[in-house]
Structures are given as C-alpha cells and as structure tokens.
Design an enzyme around this catalytic site. Structure first.
Site, PDB file in Angstrom:
ATOM      1  N   GLU A   1       0.843  -1.198   0.000  1.00  0.00           N
ATOM      2  CA  GLU A   1       0.000   0.000   0.000  1.00  0.00           C
ATOM      3  C   GLU A   1       0.875   1.245   0.000  1.00  0.00           C
ATOM      4  O   GLU A   1       1.497   1.571   1.007  1.00  0.00           O
ATOM      5  CB  GLU A   1      -0.923   0.007   1.221  1.00  0.00           C
ATOM      6  CG  GLU A   1      -1.757   1.278   1.341  1.00  0.00           C
ATOM      7  CD  GLU A   1      -2.411   1.440   2.699  1.00  0.00           C
ATOM      8  OE1 GLU A   1      -2.800   2.587   3.023  1.00  0.00           O
ATOM      9  OE2 GLU A   1      -2.522   0.446   3.444  1.00  0.00           O
TER      10      GLU A   1
ATOM     11  N   ARG B   1       0.064  10.385  -0.032  1.00  0.00           N
ATOM     12  CA  ARG B   1       0.340  11.491   0.893  1.00  0.00           C
ATOM     13  C   ARG B   1       1.465  12.394   0.414  1.00  0.00           C
ATOM     14  O   ARG B   1       1.767  13.388   1.080  1.00  0.00           O
ATOM     15  CB  ARG B   1       0.700  10.933   2.277  1.00  0.00           C
ATOM     16  CG  ARG B   1      -0.374  10.071   2.905  1.00  0.00           C
ATOM     17  CD  ARG B   1       0.051   9.587   4.274  1.00  0.00           C
ATOM     18  NE  ARG B   1      -0.838   8.568   4.791  1.00  0.00           N
ATOM     19  CZ  ARG B   1      -0.662   7.911   5.936  1.00  0.00           C
ATOM     20  NH1 ARG B   1       0.399   8.200   6.692  1.00  0.00           N
ATOM     21  NH2 ARG B   1      -1.516   6.992   6.328  1.00  0.00           N
TER      22      ARG B   1
ATOM     23  N   THR C   1      -4.715   6.018   1.363  1.00  0.00           N
ATOM     24  CA  THR C   1      -5.183   7.395   1.560  1.00  0.00           C
ATOM     25  C   THR C   1      -6.016   7.861   0.366  1.00  0.00           C
ATOM     26  O   THR C   1      -5.904   9.001  -0.095  1.00  0.00           O
ATOM     27  CB  THR C   1      -4.009   8.368   1.830  1.00  0.00           C
ATOM     28  OG1 THR C   1      -3.036   7.726   2.681  1.00  0.00           O
ATOM     29  CG2 THR C   1      -4.492   9.608   2.567  1.00  0.00           C
TER      30      THR C   1
ATOM     31  N   LYS D   1     -11.013  -1.775   6.761  1.00  0.00           N
ATOM     32  CA  LYS D   1      -9.869  -1.334   7.561  1.00  0.00           C
ATOM     33  C   LYS D   1     -10.387  -0.659   8.824  1.00  0.00           C
ATOM     34  O   LYS D   1     -11.178   0.291   8.738  1.00  0.00           O
ATOM     35  CB  LYS D   1      -8.995  -0.361   6.756  1.00  0.00           C
ATOM     36  CG  LYS D   1      -7.803   0.175   7.548  1.00  0.00           C
ATOM     37  CD  LYS D   1      -6.891   1.031   6.686  1.00  0.00           C
ATOM     38  CE  LYS D   1      -7.304   2.492   6.704  1.00  0.00           C
ATOM     39  NZ  LYS D   1      -6.226   3.369   6.183  1.00  0.00           N
TER      40      LYS D   1
END
Length: 217
Positions: A50, A54, A78, A138
């Site tokens: 992952e 960001r 994100t 998640k």
C-alpha cells in the site's frame, strides 16, 4: 462478480488481506526509492503493498512499481475521493485503501473495478460500507478507536465482517490482533521505517518484512 473484485484480475479485497499477515503502509518521498523498496518487501515475503497518496510522488511511485516489480501487487492508500481512485487506477494500482468511507469513494472503486478496503471506526460506518457491499474493512485508527476491545465487541453484531486494523500496530502488538477471528491482517509502517528508506537500507527492510510475513494468524 463481487462488488470488491476487479474485472479480469481475479483479485478481491479478501485476497489482499489474506496474502500476508501485514499490509505495509508506505510513504515515499522519492521515486527512486519505490522499486528497490518493493523488491525488498517481496523478497521478504510481502507482496501486497500500500503506497499512500500522501506525497507528490506517490502516483509516480505506484506506476514505477507496477511497471518494474511484477511480483508485487501494488495498491494505493489514503484514497479520499473518486478522483484519487481514478488516478490510482490509471497509475496501475490494483487495489485501494481509504482512511474513511463515503458512498462516492465506494461507488468510484466499484465502477473502476478497484478492490477497496474502506476505513471505519464506528458501527455506523461499518453499516454504511456494508450497505454498499463492502464486508472487508480497515479499522482505523485502530488503537485510538478502541483497539482489541473494540474488535472483540464488533465480533457479535458484525460477525460477517473481516477487518484489517491499522494505526498504532507494531511488532510488539501485531500478534494479539492477528489472533482475533475477525482479523485477516494488520496494516503497519514498522516494516518500512522512514530512516531505512531514506538511507536505502533495503536489507533491513527485507529482514523486517520476513519477520512480519512469519507472524502467526
């Protein structure tokens, strides 16, 4: 086809969660780090990666890994909007992870055929994700939102949901989370330390990945 499966890929969110005990949460600041990092993780037994959206170079890093490390299964973290999901898919991401859940993000990933691990922290958020067909979620931020006790409590009303707790998970507590019946994997950044990436210490990252890949569950 399940809502959380990409057409033609055969990949589902549950596949992502079950592949290894740990899903690394990766923050990259330089494109040149992407490929050697991915190779080190794969060598250590971690294929599902992952890369979080960001930093300005995140999409380029996803593209580089998708192109040059075929053994890896690259995903985007994100993901906060439909535009993020679209950009990630175009860059070569094969799954998405979001810090929260909105119908717009869920619909976009479904339309893109991009398996999604939506972030949830409350029962209402779980129910909203389930209404849109998402049952692999998640739990974020895991420690701040109740940790082990919350996951145990959710096992009753949400017995059909599988979780990837992320946020505050580390080598010292990962095994406790993995022992829960409703946890398939954990998300964590401890196997991709910032200083190791900055210094190009790929051997250290491979060693950390190997230890993580052998965690019991």
């Amino acid at each position: 086809m399940a809502v959380n499966e990409r057409p033609g890929s055969g990949l589902s969110a549950l596949d992502v969660m079950r592949d290894a005990p740990v899903l690394p949460v990766i923050v990259l600041h330089a494109v040149e780090h992407a490929v050697p990092l991915a190779r080190a993780l794969v060598a250590g037994g971690i294929r599902m990666l992952e890369v979080t959206l960001r930093t300005p170079v995140a999409l380029a890093c996803i593209e580089a890994i998708a192109r040059d490390v075929p053994q890896a299964v690259i995903g985007a973290g994100t993901v906060r909007s439909a535009a993020d999901a679209q950009a990630a898919s175009l860059a070569g991401a094969r799954f998405a992870v979001s810090p929260g859940y909105t119908h717009a993000v869920g619909r976009a990933c479904h339309e893109l055929g991009l398996p999604l691990l939506p972030g949830v922290a409350t029962g209402s958020e779980i129910m909203a994700a389930q209404e849109d067909g998402y049952t692999e979620l998640k739990f974020f931020p895991a420690m701040q939102a109740g940790g082990l006790a919350m996951l145990k409590a959710w096992g009753g009303p949400f017995g059909d949901v599988t979780f990837c707790p992320t946020g505050g998970i580390h080598a010292g507590n990962a095994a406790e989370f993995l022992a829960l019946s409703n946890v398939a994997c954990v998300g964590g950044s401890w196997i991709v330390p910032t200083d190791a990436i900055r210094e190009g210490d790929w051997a250290r990252i491979e060693q950390l990945a190997r230890a993580a890949s052998q965690l019991p569950r």
